[in-house]
Scaffold this motif. Sequence first.
Motif, short mmCIF file in Angstrom:
data_model
loop_
_atom_site.label_atom_id
_atom_site.label_comp_id
_atom_site.label_asym_id
_atom_site.label_seq_id
_atom_site.Cartn_x
_atom_site.Cartn_y
_atom_site.Cartn_z
N LYS A 2 0.87 -1.18 0.00
CA LYS A 2 0.00 0.00 0.00
C LYS A 2 0.91 1.23 0.00
O LYS A 2 1.59 1.51 0.98
CB LYS A 2 -0.89 0.02 1.23
CG LYS A 2 -1.66 -1.25 1.48
CD LYS A 2 -2.94 -1.25 0.71
CE LYS A 2 -3.75 -2.46 1.17
NZ LYS A 2 -4.71 -2.88 0.25
N ASP A 58 4.17 0.02 4.36
CA ASP A 58 2.78 0.20 3.95
C ASP A 58 2.13 1.38 4.65
O ASP A 58 2.24 1.54 5.86
CB ASP A 58 1.95 -1.05 4.29
CG ASP A 58 2.18 -2.20 3.34
OD1 ASP A 58 2.73 -1.98 2.25
OD2 ASP A 58 1.80 -3.33 3.68
N THR A 60 -1.32 2.79 6.01
CA THR A 60 -2.44 2.04 6.57
C THR A 60 -3.67 2.92 6.72
O THR A 60 -3.60 4.14 6.55
CB THR A 60 -2.08 1.48 7.96
OG1 THR A 60 -1.93 2.58 8.87
CG2 THR A 60 -0.80 0.65 7.91
N LEU A 85 -6.71 3.40 -0.27
CA LEU A 85 -5.30 3.07 -0.25
C LEU A 85 -4.91 2.51 -1.62
O LEU A 85 -5.64 1.69 -2.19
CB LEU A 85 -5.00 2.05 0.84
CG LEU A 85 -5.15 2.53 2.27
CD1 LEU A 85 -4.99 1.37 3.24
CD2 LEU A 85 -4.18 3.65 2.59
N ASN A 87 -2.53 0.39 -4.10
CA ASN A 87 -1.59 -0.73 -4.13
C ASN A 87 -0.58 -0.50 -5.24
O ASN A 87 -0.94 -0.08 -6.33
CB ASN A 87 -2.30 -2.05 -4.40
CG ASN A 87 -3.17 -2.48 -3.26
OD1 ASN A 87 -2.78 -2.37 -2.10
ND2 ASN A 87 -4.35 -2.95 -3.56
#
Length: 88
Positions: A2, A58, A60, A85, A87
């Motif tokens: 992410k 990542d 969050t 979020l 990817n």
Amino acid sequence: MKTGFNVTFNLLNSPSQEYQNNFWDSFIQEAIENNGLVCGGACGEVWDIFITLDHSGDVTELHQEQVLRWLETHPAIGNITMGELINE
């Protein structure tokens, strides 16, 4: 992984340039840097900001919530849209 998320918002009631400058400085320090984030984007009538970590890892939902909570405490901010979020 992410990698980040977008947030858009407006400054309501055409605040002064001084207010906008102070807002931006506070936003960067309190909502972004204090949470281990960095951002870039455009400001004007609509502020369109991409936010990511200042290191590997990542982003969050907690990061999104921290930014959203900070924005919601400012009465001159409206029309907040928090993106999904992203990817990589």
